[in-house]
Design a protein around this motif. Structure first.
Motif, short mmCIF file in Angstrom:
data_model
loop_
_atom_site.label_atom_id
_atom_site.label_comp_id
_atom_site.label_asym_id
_atom_site.label_seq_id
_atom_site.Cartn_x
_atom_site.Cartn_y
_atom_site.Cartn_z
N GLU A 1 3.73 0.53 2.92
CA GLU A 1 3.20 0.09 3.51
C GLU A 1 3.64 -2.40 3.30
O GLU A 1 2.89 -1.65 2.18
N THR A 2 3.74 -2.94 4.07
CA THR A 2 4.36 -4.08 2.35
C THR A 2 3.07 -4.84 3.24
O THR A 2 2.48 -4.86 4.17
N ARG B 1 1.14 -1.43 0.18
CA ARG B 1 -0.23 -0.44 0.14
C ARG B 1 1.06 1.33 -0.20
O ARG B 1 2.12 1.51 1.17
N ASP B 2 0.65 1.74 -0.68
CA ASP B 2 0.98 3.41 -1.22
C ASP B 2 0.38 4.32 -0.68
O ASP B 2 -0.59 4.72 -1.00
N VAL B 3 0.72 5.15 0.19
CA VAL B 3 0.54 6.64 1.04
C VAL B 3 0.85 7.80 0.46
O VAL B 3 2.44 7.62 0.98
N LEU B 4 0.81 9.04 -0.55
CA LEU B 4 1.01 10.32 -0.16
C LEU B 4 0.10 10.95 1.09
O LEU B 4 -0.33 11.40 1.05
N GLN B 5 1.08 11.76 1.86
CA GLN B 5 0.45 12.45 2.98
C GLN B 5 1.50 14.45 2.76
O GLN B 5 3.00 13.80 3.05
N GLY B 6 0.93 15.04 3.24
CA GLY B 6 1.80 16.49 3.37
C GLY B 6 0.53 17.77 4.29
O GLY B 6 -0.62 16.99 4.29
N LYS C 1 4.87 -4.74 7.81
CA LYS C 1 5.75 -3.36 7.89
C LYS C 1 5.61 -1.60 7.32
O LYS C 1 5.39 -1.83 5.85
N GLY C 2 5.87 -0.88 7.73
CA GLY C 2 5.94 0.42 7.49
C GLY C 2 7.27 1.20 7.15
O GLY C 2 8.00 1.29 8.35
N GLU C 3 7.33 1.61 6.14
CA GLU C 3 8.11 2.85 6.78
C GLU C 3 7.88 4.43 5.71
O GLU C 3 7.78 4.15 4.58
#
Length: 164
Positions: free
Chosen positions: A96-97, A71-76, A101-103
């Protein structure tokens, strides 16, 4: 690979992307800030949801469709807003895999300038403070593709409005 809108050297910091779009500055600004419009052109049609709290200090979150369990999330957060003229915000990428696990990337900054010209609106986007070259390379291609999709959407909306 050829980039139609990328104006800085591929992988440079800041990333500069420019294009002229066949619409008013207010209309193009709305395309960058309206969640329903963003899902039509941002992220190579993979954007699932866009949430926007369009005020200084307000946040934005773009969630992409899951792919292979990732899962990919862009935020700001919005730092400066002058409708039809300027939009500045921070940018973080969270991945997030399938195992949970997230980075999250360090924050970078995007500044978008909208200028009225004879044939529509000139948009100059500067994406700066991206720490790694590999990330900058990906972002270059991403913004270039987004500008191409935005141009297509704005042209199709103009054509539909002319017919109506």
């Amino acid at each position: 690979m050829t980039f139609a809108y990328l104006k800085s050297p591929h992988g440079a910091d800041p990333i500069i992307v420019e294009g002229t779009f066949p619409a008013s500055p207010e209309r193009v600004f709305r395309a960058f800030t309206d969640p329903e419009e963003l899902v039509q052109w941002f992220g190579n049609k993979a954007l699932k949801t866009a949430k926007v709290d369009l005020k200084v200090g307000g946040s934005w979150t773009f969630t992409f469709a899951e792919k292979d369990g990732e899962r990919d999330v862009l935020q700001g957060q919005y730092e400066e807003i002058d409708p039809g003229r300027i939009l500045v915000f921070t940018w973080r990428h969270h991945k997030e895999t399938a195992t949970g696990k997230g980075e999250t990337s360090p924050a970078s900054e995007v500044a978008i300038y909208f200028t009225e010209v004879a044939d529509g609106t000139r948009v100059r986007l500067s994406h700066s403070m991206v720490e790694s070259e590999s990330t900058r390379l990906n972002i270059c291609g991403g913004w270039d593709a987004c500008f191409s999709d935005l141009d297509r959407i704005l042209r199709s909306h103009d054509a539909a409005a002319a017919i109506a």
